[in-house]
Design a protein around this motif. Structure first.
Motif: not given
Length: 240
Positions: A99-107, A109-116, A131-141
């Motif tokens: 799951h984590a490898l599917q999320i990149n900075p471009s995506l 940004r697009k997700i956050s744009s819809v949210l905001s 939420e597991p500990m290794f979700f944190r890096p994705v959330f940090a992005m």
């Protein structure tokens, strides 16, 4: 907001040009997503996403994001939802490296744009459970792209969510799996899947029009704008 929405659609044709529920039916029938039948005490729509039901080997992050966009297009037509906004519960049980490898900075940004600032829905709360500990890096992005007001509405509940979710939602709203006494999660996921499937034609009209205006005639001059990006997006409806 309208200008932001139009800009987002132009910048994200790989997501916005295909809003067919049938194209992601395999994902929907795993009981991945639901809009609960009861609103919360503030009148907000409550959405649930079960990340563990998403197999990243079968479905790309773009396809998964389209599910959220389809739901957003449908519920944003409700006047009460425009007024009262939405709250989302993300169940991260089963979150993996795939799951984590599917999320990149471009995506992100697009997700956050819809949210905001690019969609006519107010996000009143985002609740993360299991939420597991290794979700944190994705959330940090994702976090740097979010406005402060959204950051303040994010709540992490961990595995003890049955007790803490009750501080935000009445028991009648949530399924038993999340500490409530409403309809079971399988039932509400199935019901929302049927709602999306029944909206297939409407969603296709929204996707085919550059402004997302399903009420406008197909002969409208604005349709010419859609033709400019037709080749760019052709074949991406099932794409990765």
């Amino acid at each position: 907001l309208l200008l932001n929405y139009l800009h987002w659609r132009r910048e994200s044709p790989e997501i916005s040009k295909c809003l067919s529920p049938l194209s992601v039916f395999g994902l929907l029938k795993t009981s991945y997503h639901a809009v609960l039948p009861q609103r919360d005490r503030a009148g907000s729509r409550v959405l649930i996403y079960r990340i563990g039901q998403w197999n990243p080997k079968d479905w790309s992050a773009l396809q998964v994001f389209r599910v959220s966009l389809m739901t957003s297009e449908i519920i944003s037509r409700e006047t009460e939802t425009q007024r009262r906004g939405v709250k989302a519960v993300f169940d991260l049980k089963g979150w993996s490296l795939g799951h984590a490898l599917q999320i990149n900075p471009s995506l992100a940004r697009k997700i956050s744009s819809v949210l905001s600032d690019s969609f006519p829905l107010k996000v009143r709360g985002i609740h993360l459970v299991n939420e597991p500990m290794f979700f944190r890096p994705v959330f940090a992005m994702i976090r740097p792209f979010l406005p402060d007001k959204i950051k303040q509405r994010i709540h992490m509940h961990g595995t003890d969510f049955h007790h803490t979710l009750s501080d935000f939602f009445l028991p009648d709203v949530l399924p038993p799996e999340y500490g409530g006494n409403g309809s079971g999660i399988e039932d509400v996921c199935h019901a929302w899947t049927q709602e999306l499937l029944q909206s297939e034609n409407l969603l296709k009209k929204i996707a085919s029009h550059p402004t997302g205006d399903a009420s406008t005639s197909a002969g409208d001059a604005l349709i010419s704008e859609e033709n400019e990006t037709k080749q760019l997006t052709e074949g991406r409806c099932l794409g990765t």
